[in-house]
Design a protein around this motif. Structure first.
Motif, mmCIF file in Angstrom:
data_model
loop_
_atom_site.group_PDB
_atom_site.id
_atom_site.type_symbol
_atom_site.label_atom_id
_atom_site.label_comp_id
_atom_site.label_asym_id
_atom_site.label_seq_id
_atom_site.Cartn_x
_atom_site.Cartn_y
_atom_site.Cartn_z
ATOM 1 N N VAL A 213 0.837 -1.199 0.000
ATOM 2 C CA VAL A 213 0.000 0.000 0.000
ATOM 3 C C VAL A 213 0.873 1.249 0.000
ATOM 4 N N LYS A 214 0.500 2.194 -0.871
ATOM 5 C CA LYS A 214 1.158 3.501 -0.902
ATOM 6 C C LYS A 214 0.093 4.573 -0.708
ATOM 7 N N GLY A 215 0.429 5.592 0.061
ATOM 8 C CA GLY A 215 -0.518 6.668 0.276
ATOM 9 C C GLY A 215 -1.478 6.386 1.404
ATOM 10 N N ASP A 216 -2.412 7.323 1.619
ATOM 11 C CA ASP A 216 -3.330 7.247 2.761
ATOM 12 C C ASP A 216 -4.797 7.306 2.347
ATOM 13 N N SER A 217 -5.098 6.848 1.135
ATOM 14 C CA SER A 217 -6.470 6.966 0.648
ATOM 15 C C SER A 217 -7.450 6.073 1.401
ATOM 16 N N MET A 218 -6.963 5.029 2.092
ATOM 17 C CA MET A 218 -7.866 4.117 2.818
ATOM 18 C C MET A 218 -7.563 4.114 4.315
ATOM 19 N N ILE A 219 -6.976 5.193 4.796
ATOM 20 C CA ILE A 219 -6.499 5.220 6.177
ATOM 21 C C ILE A 219 -7.632 5.121 7.197
ATOM 22 N N ASP A 220 -8.829 5.615 6.849
ATOM 23 C CA ASP A 220 -9.948 5.564 7.794
ATOM 24 C C ASP A 220 -10.447 4.141 8.032
ATOM 25 N N GLU A 221 -10.043 3.208 7.195
ATOM 26 C CA GLU A 221 -10.375 1.792 7.408
ATOM 27 C C GLU A 221 -9.189 1.041 7.994
ATOM 28 N N GLY A 222 -8.176 1.781 8.438
ATOM 29 C CA GLY A 222 -7.019 1.154 9.068
ATOM 30 C C GLY A 222 -6.017 0.589 8.093
ATOM 31 N N ILE A 223 -6.154 0.908 6.804
ATOM 32 C CA ILE A 223 -5.212 0.417 5.793
ATOM 33 C C ILE A 223 -4.177 1.505 5.576
ATOM 34 N N ARG A 224 -2.982 1.282 6.082
ATOM 35 C CA ARG A 224 -1.954 2.313 6.093
ATOM 36 C C ARG A 224 -0.835 2.020 5.097
ATOM 37 N N GLU A 225 -0.082 3.055 4.797
ATOM 38 C CA GLU A 225 1.053 2.898 3.885
ATOM 39 C C GLU A 225 2.044 1.881 4.455
ATOM 40 N N GLY A 226 2.512 1.016 3.587
ATOM 41 C CA GLY A 226 3.429 -0.032 3.995
ATOM 42 C C GLY A 226 2.763 -1.366 4.263
ATOM 43 N N TYR A 227 1.436 -1.364 4.504
ATOM 44 C CA TYR A 227 0.721 -2.620 4.651
ATOM 45 C C TYR A 227 0.703 -3.344 3.301
ATOM 46 N N LYS A 228 0.456 -4.647 3.346
ATOM 47 C CA LYS A 228 0.280 -5.417 2.122
ATOM 48 C C LYS A 228 -1.190 -5.809 2.004
ATOM 49 N N VAL A 229 -1.694 -5.794 0.788
ATOM 50 C CA VAL A 229 -3.053 -6.288 0.536
ATOM 51 C C VAL A 229 -2.952 -7.504 -0.377
ATOM 52 N N LEU A 230 -3.757 -8.509 -0.077
ATOM 53 C CA LEU A 230 -3.843 -9.696 -0.925
ATOM 54 C C LEU A 230 -4.927 -9.427 -1.957
ATOM 55 N N VAL A 231 -4.560 -9.510 -3.227
ATOM 56 C CA VAL A 231 -5.446 -9.096 -4.312
ATOM 57 C C VAL A 231 -5.698 -10.266 -5.258
ATOM 58 N N LYS A 232 -6.973 -10.468 -5.588
ATOM 59 C CA LYS A 232 -7.299 -11.437 -6.639
ATOM 60 C C LYS A 232 -7.235 -10.718 -7.979
ATOM 61 N N ARG A 233 -6.431 -11.239 -8.860
ATOM 62 C CA ARG A 233 -6.242 -10.608 -10.160
ATOM 63 C C ARG A 233 -7.510 -10.754 -10.998
ATOM 64 N N GLN A 234 -8.108 -9.628 -11.378
ATOM 65 C CA GLN A 234 -9.291 -9.618 -12.226
ATOM 66 C C GLN A 234 -9.502 -8.203 -12.749
ATOM 67 N N SER A 235 -10.280 -8.089 -13.823
ATOM 68 C CA SER A 235 -10.476 -6.802 -14.479
ATOM 69 C C SER A 235 -11.761 -6.110 -14.045
ATOM 70 N N PHE A 236 -12.363 -6.574 -12.968
ATOM 71 C CA PHE A 236 -13.575 -5.937 -12.447
ATOM 72 C C PHE A 236 -13.561 -6.040 -10.933
ATOM 73 N N VAL A 237 -14.400 -5.248 -10.288
ATOM 74 C CA VAL A 237 -14.541 -5.276 -8.833
ATOM 75 C C VAL A 237 -16.030 -5.334 -8.505
ATOM 76 N N GLU A 238 -16.391 -6.146 -7.545
ATOM 77 C CA GLU A 238 -17.778 -6.180 -7.111
ATOM 78 C C GLU A 238 -18.178 -4.824 -6.553
ATOM 79 N N ASN A 239 -19.433 -4.457 -6.757
ATOM 80 C CA ASN A 239 -19.913 -3.154 -6.319
ATOM 81 C C ASN A 239 -19.711 -2.961 -4.816
ATOM 82 N N GLY A 240 -19.032 -1.872 -4.466
ATOM 83 C CA GLY A 240 -18.807 -1.557 -3.059
ATOM 84 C C GLY A 240 -17.568 -2.177 -2.449
ATOM 85 N N LYS A 241 -16.860 -3.018 -3.208
ATOM 86 C CA LYS A 241 -15.653 -3.659 -2.692
ATOM 87 C C LYS A 241 -14.422 -2.799 -3.007
#
Length: 246
Positions: free
Chosen positions: A163-191
């Protein structure tokens, strides 16, 4: 998540005492200094590196994989380290719960051992900076690998993104954290999706759909939502979980 230094230190002390060794004797057999070993057992040092564990597993009459699992580098195998701990649980319990790792281990053994035994780990690539212009993710961006449960990633192709930046900081996702991502070309609504807009590097946003438009919603009160045409957005994948090191 890695165990605390105190938990691992208690586990290390149990192994040493089970072998009938003093700290000095373990120093002689492993080449790891007396002061370092003492600090580890007392929880005053972090979880040791894999190189230190390589020096300790034979003198402690255990396996390298067992020590790696106890230190949090590998998923634990019930048939190895955890079954050992079950056999020695009386030693732990007599110590008035000092070694919380034993209690956690026994709980795991009591809950669906068969599924744990079947669980395996796989190496998932870690991506640093992802920019537009690539067809989804590219090998040039791989900066390392991290293990994940095979069951957790059995439904597709996955990668970790730092993670880079602070765009999701209010959900506790901070810079330097890692996110596990499923590779796909779409996102479910609201995810939460890994999104690229206008050639910028990948960012995390909640994705909402409104007709032919996409709304990218940050979790930061200082960043307003963006409304864009679907064609102006490149989705790299959907976030499944957030990981941070302690």
């Amino acid at each position: 998540m890695k165990p605390s230094a105190k938990d691992f230190g208690g586990y290390l002390k149990m192994l040493r005492q089970r072998c009938g060794m003093t700290v000095r004797e373990l120093e002689d057999k492993s080449g790891v200094s007396h002061s370092y070993l003492t600090q580890m057992e007392n929880g005053r040092r972090g979880v040791p590196s894999p190189d230190i564990l390589k020096k300790l597993f034979e003198p402690l009459n255990t396996s390298y994989d067992d020590l790696m699992a106890a230190a949090g580098y590998l998923e634990p195998r019930v048939d190895n380290v955890y079954s050992e701990l079950k056999n020695d649980s009386s030693m732990f319990l007599d110590m008035k719960g000092q070694y919380n790792v034993a209690n956690k281990t026994l709980d795991l053994l009591q809950r669906n051992n068969e599924s744990l035994l079947e669980d395996e780990v796989v190496q998932i690539p870690i991506y640093g900076e992802i920019k537009a212009g690539y067809n989804m993710i590219a090998e040039q961006n791989i900066i390392g690998y991290k293990v994940a449960s095979k069951k957790e990633v059995s439904d597709g192709e996955y990668f970790y993104l730092i993670v880079k930046g602070d765009s999701m900081i209010d959900e506790g996702i901070r810079e330097g954290y890692k996110v596990l991502v499923k590779r796909q070309s779409f996102v479910e609504n609201g995810k939460i999706g890994v999104v690229i807009v206008n050639g910028d590097e990948a960012t995390l946003k909640r994705v909402f759909y409104d007709g032919s438009n996409v709304i990218l919603q940050a979790s930061n009160k200082e960043i307003p939502p963006r409304v864009l045409s679907i064609g102006d957005v490149m989705i790299q994948g959907q976030v499944r979980s957030v990981v941070f090191d302690v």
